[in-house]
Design an enzyme around this catalytic site. Structure first.
Site, mmCIF file in Angstrom:
data_model
loop_
_atom_site.group_PDB
_atom_site.id
_atom_site.type_symbol
_atom_site.label_atom_id
_atom_site.label_comp_id
_atom_site.label_asym_id
_atom_site.label_seq_id
_atom_site.Cartn_x
_atom_site.Cartn_y
_atom_site.Cartn_z
ATOM 1 C CG ASP A 164 -1.704 -1.032 0.876
ATOM 2 O OD1 ASP A 164 -1.616 -1.146 0.377
ATOM 3 O OD2 ASP A 164 -3.171 -0.921 2.120
ATOM 4 C CB SER B 269 8.948 2.450 4.954
ATOM 5 O OG SER B 269 9.783 2.664 6.629
#
Length: 303
Positions: free
Chosen positions: A111, A251
């Site tokens: 995602d 991240s």
């Protein structure tokens, strides 16, 4: 404060300026904030932050995080979390995401918010007004040269995203290469002042596939995230297998595809050209095998 345009797959555009974005813009945009960067990204601070988020007392942060970020907890397995990091790396229910099994489709490994750029002949590409190279990412001149003319796929995960990721296709993987580095954020607010990716801890494998060529699949750590936790899977993996997870923080997952191997879906490529990130979900198609159709161009990308 800058607002970041984000598109969904239906073409609807919204503008985001999250608490994380505002904090990082202040940190990187002011001289006082920049003075704090060196201690903030030190290994000791990262370890201390990780220890706190692994502790039982960190459970106190969970309820507020769910509320403030509107986390859809119905998508996740029901369980008690012993720490904030246990919550942050939570696992989804098996039916929460559908993995596209078409062997000609390139799927999103996570995602996140996706931008796609062509890698120029000199293996250089721009991300949010900052120049990066395939070589500085990979620390390997010969390997980087193999991806000239291909595409780089940047999947930016925000703190509210699911922080586990999967293999983008079935194939044979090489032994992972880990590149240690100073941890700077992967948020776009930082990119004008620091060469982000070549300073972050990162890890990658080469994934040799039957239809999509040889993919680079890389994970990039971020501010206060020293842990990229990848599973040992052996030399043969399957599309959709969980590859690993990130500990707390925003991240990035990066793919590189070879020239003429994969065409990005039109909406994603057009959005990227306009400086708009596209929201994607783990397992959904983001591109397709180009080999039967010839090299990609702006006009030849399939809808």
């Amino acid at each position: 404060m800058a607002m970041h345009p984000i598109a969904d797959r239906a073409g609807n555009i919204t503008y985001e300026n999250t608490l994380q974005d505002r904090f990082l813009e202040a940190l990187y945009g002011h001289w006082g904030g920049r003075l704090l960067l060196k201690p903030l990204v030190s290994p000791m601070v990262s370890r201390l932050g990780g220890a706190l988020l692994d502790s039982g007392i960190s459970r106190l942060f969970i309820e507020g995080f769910i509320r403030n970020h509107s986390i859809p907890m119905e998508e996740y397995r029901e369980q008690e979390y012993g720490s904030y990091n246990a919550f942050f790396t939570r696992s989804m229910k098996p039916d929460a995401r559908r993995v596209d099994r078409n062997p000609e489709a390139l799927i999103s490994p996570c995602d996140g918010r996706l931008s796609v750029y062509r890698i120029g002949k000199d293996s250089a590409f721009a991300v949010k007004h900052t120049l990066y190279t395939a070589e500085s990412l990979l620390k390997d001149h010969e390997l980087a040269a193999k991806y000239a003319g291909g595409y780089i796929w940047l999947f930016r995960l925000c703190v509210e995203n699911y922080h586990r990721y999967i293999y983008a296709d079935t194939g044979r993987v090489t032994f992972p290469v880990r590149i240690p580095g100073v941890l700077h954020t992967v948020n776009p607010a930082a990119n004008d002042r620091y060469p982000i990716y070549k300073e972050n801890t990162r890890e990658y494998v080469l994934l040799h596939t039957e239809r999509l060529g040889t993919l680079v699949q890389m994970e990039v750590g971020a501010l206060l995230v020293g842990r990229i936790i990848n599973h040992a899977r052996g030399s043969r993996v399957r599309r959709g297998w969980e590859k690993g997870r990130f500990a707390f923080g925003g991240s990035t997952v990066i793919l590189m595809t070879e020239k003429g191997a994969v065409c990005p879906d039109r909406d994603i490529l057009e959005n990227s050209g306009r400086g708009i990130e596209t929201k994607v979900k783990l397992g959904e198609r983001v591109g397709a095998c180009a080999l039967p159709f010839g090299p990609c161009s702006g006009e030849e990308i399939r809808d």
